[in-house]
Design a protein around this motif. Sequence first.
Motif, PDB file in Angstrom:
ATOM      1  N   UNK A 286       0.838  -1.216   0.000  1.00  0.00           N
ATOM      2  CA  UNK A 286       0.000   0.000   0.000  1.00  0.00           C
ATOM      3  C   UNK A 286       0.865   1.256   0.000  1.00  0.00           C
ATOM      4  N   UNK A 287       2.050   1.136   0.598  1.00  0.00           N
ATOM      5  CA  UNK A 287       2.981   2.274   0.637  1.00  0.00           C
ATOM      6  C   UNK A 287       3.903   2.280  -0.582  1.00  0.00           C
ATOM      7  N   UNK A 288       4.544   1.118  -0.830  1.00  0.00           N
ATOM      8  CA  UNK A 288       5.608   1.086  -1.832  1.00  0.00           C
ATOM      9  C   UNK A 288       5.088   1.104  -3.264  1.00  0.00           C
ATOM     10  N   UNK A 289       3.904   0.510  -3.500  1.00  0.00           N
ATOM     11  CA  UNK A 289       3.402   0.482  -4.883  1.00  0.00           C
ATOM     12  C   UNK A 289       3.114   1.894  -5.415  1.00  0.00           C
ATOM     13  N   UNK A 290       2.402   2.764  -4.660  1.00  0.00           N
ATOM     14  CA  UNK A 290       2.232   4.128  -5.180  1.00  0.00           C
ATOM     15  C   UNK A 290       3.555   4.893  -5.295  1.00  0.00           C
ATOM     16  N   UNK A 291       4.515   4.590  -4.402  1.00  0.00           N
ATOM     17  CA  UNK A 291       5.843   5.198  -4.503  1.00  0.00           C
ATOM     18  C   UNK A 291       6.485   4.801  -5.841  1.00  0.00           C
ATOM     19  N   UNK A 292       6.413   3.508  -6.170  1.00  0.00           N
ATOM     20  CA  UNK A 292       6.971   3.026  -7.441  1.00  0.00           C
ATOM     21  C   UNK A 292       6.246   3.626  -8.638  1.00  0.00           C
ATOM     22  N   UNK A 293       4.919   3.743  -8.529  1.00  0.00           N
ATOM     23  CA  UNK A 293       4.168   4.328  -9.649  1.00  0.00           C
ATOM     24  C   UNK A 293       4.553   5.798  -9.845  1.00  0.00           C
ATOM     25  N   UNK A 294       4.903   6.455  -8.767  1.00  0.00           N
ATOM     26  CA  UNK A 294       5.384   7.834  -8.849  1.00  0.00           C
ATOM     27  C   UNK A 294       6.704   7.915  -9.599  1.00  0.00           C
ATOM     28  N   UNK A 295       7.613   6.952  -9.326  1.00  0.00           N
ATOM     29  CA  UNK A 295       8.913   6.921 -10.004  1.00  0.00           C
ATOM     30  C   UNK A 295       8.717   6.640 -11.499  1.00  0.00           C
ATOM     31  N   UNK A 296       7.820   5.698 -11.797  1.00  0.00           N
ATOM     32  CA  UNK A 296       7.554   5.346 -13.205  1.00  0.00           C
ATOM     33  C   UNK A 296       6.997   6.568 -13.946  1.00  0.00           C
ATOM     34  N   UNK A 297       6.055   7.254 -13.302  1.00  0.00           N
ATOM     35  CA  UNK A 297       5.471   8.460 -13.915  1.00  0.00           C
ATOM     36  C   UNK A 297       6.542   9.527 -14.137  1.00  0.00           C
ATOM     37  N   UNK A 298       7.479   9.630 -13.202  1.00  0.00           N
ATOM     38  CA  UNK A 298       8.599  10.575 -13.345  1.00  0.00           C
ATOM     39  C   UNK A 298       9.402  10.247 -14.608  1.00  0.00           C
ATOM     40  N   UNK A 299       9.766   8.967 -14.753  1.00  0.00           N
ATOM     41  CA  UNK A 299      10.566   8.555 -15.909  1.00  0.00           C
ATOM     42  C   UNK A 299       9.798   8.747 -17.219  1.00  0.00           C
ATOM     43  N   UNK A 300       8.479   8.640 -17.153  1.00  0.00           N
ATOM     44  CA  UNK A 300       7.665   8.810 -18.362  1.00  0.00           C
ATOM     45  C   UNK A 300       7.197  10.253 -18.548  1.00  0.00           C
ATOM     46  N   UNK A 301       7.725  11.141 -17.677  1.00  0.00           N
ATOM     47  CA  UNK A 301       7.397  12.576 -17.737  1.00  0.00           C
ATOM     48  C   UNK A 301       5.899  12.854 -17.571  1.00  0.00           C
ATOM     49  N   UNK A 302       5.206  12.009 -16.799  1.00  0.00           N
ATOM     50  CA  UNK A 302       3.794  12.262 -16.460  1.00  0.00           C
ATOM     51  C   UNK A 302       3.795  12.828 -15.029  1.00  0.00           C
ATOM     52  N   UNK A 303       4.187  14.104 -14.938  1.00  0.00           N
ATOM     53  CA  UNK A 303       4.493  14.661 -13.616  1.00  0.00           C
ATOM     54  C   UNK A 303       3.274  14.803 -12.696  1.00  0.00           C
ATOM     55  N   UNK A 304       2.112  15.159 -13.264  1.00  0.00           N
ATOM     56  CA  UNK A 304       0.917  15.315 -12.412  1.00  0.00           C
ATOM     57  C   UNK A 304       0.518  13.967 -11.808  1.00  0.00           C
ATOM     58  N   UNK A 305       0.537  12.910 -12.634  1.00  0.00           N
ATOM     59  CA  UNK A 305       0.248  11.560 -12.113  1.00  0.00           C
ATOM     60  C   UNK A 305       1.235  11.217 -11.010  1.00  0.00           C
TER      61      UNK A 305
END
Length: 302
Positions: free
Chosen positions: A91-110
């Motif tokens: 519940x903690x780490x999965x949204x953290x990882x999705x944040x990193x993925x969004x960063x790499x894909x330049x989807x900053x708002x997500x």
Amino acid sequence: SAGRPKALRRAVDLLWAAKDLAESGANSKQYEAAALTLCEAARAARDARVEGRARTTLTMVHLFAGRFAEADEQARQAMELARGAGDPLPSCWAPNDRGIIALYEKRYEDGERYLLEAIESFRADDNHIGEASALCNLSRIHVGLGRLDSAIDLARQGIAVYDRMGLTLRLANGRYALGIALTQAGRLPEALDQLGEALSLFHDNRQPLWEGVTHFRLAEAHLAAERPTLAAKHAEQAIALRGIGGEWRRATVLTVLGKALRRLGQPDRARACWRDAETVFAQLGSAELSEVRALLASELAA
């Protein structure tokens, strides 16, 4: 024996505890195989807790390989399973990882949305290390959004937590994030200072992948400081050390190496770097493709 619920839970917790193996790049193939096996066993046993944790480790494997779509899908499933199982870890780490993925894909708002959710979950779980990690990741998102003052502030908050807990290796991650924010803010001597510190900490803790990524960031900072010779040197070291992100990361380093070589009056070598990067970005469908094509076009026009 993996069929027994207790054995499954022990196995997945061992896998989670050993996640630095995947991160150091030493045994990532074996690690991935173990994570896949556990995922299937958990699914067969209908154990949502084990499956959620196993998918969180798989997310990381894909993330380090630069397979962002696969990583995001595993993290999404981990979040759903964690909700059902009431398990705080994914519940903690999965949204953290999705944040990193969004960063790499330049989807900053997500990315910002996921990381705020992660920070909230880490705080609710009293997980200070996780909270600091998410703060540093959010710093990177704010760099992407052009909010540089808050990016610097968030990285400093993360560093303060790691410092308080005496976590040297994690401190390196904090300095790395701060170095990126300072580079973008044009505060280059401070940036080089932070990144230099991060580099020696990663080196001392035998983290060659992170060392490679830090060389890449040092190359960016030296390039911004009009020191193309040093930029090229660090970019070449980054390629030699093979950073996190597999081919995608190699192509981002080649892009910077090309810029340094062009400034050093070596346009042919620069073009070769960019063409190589273009091939990778085109295959992966990366957001960086347009930049590298623009660099190639500008070189042709020159």
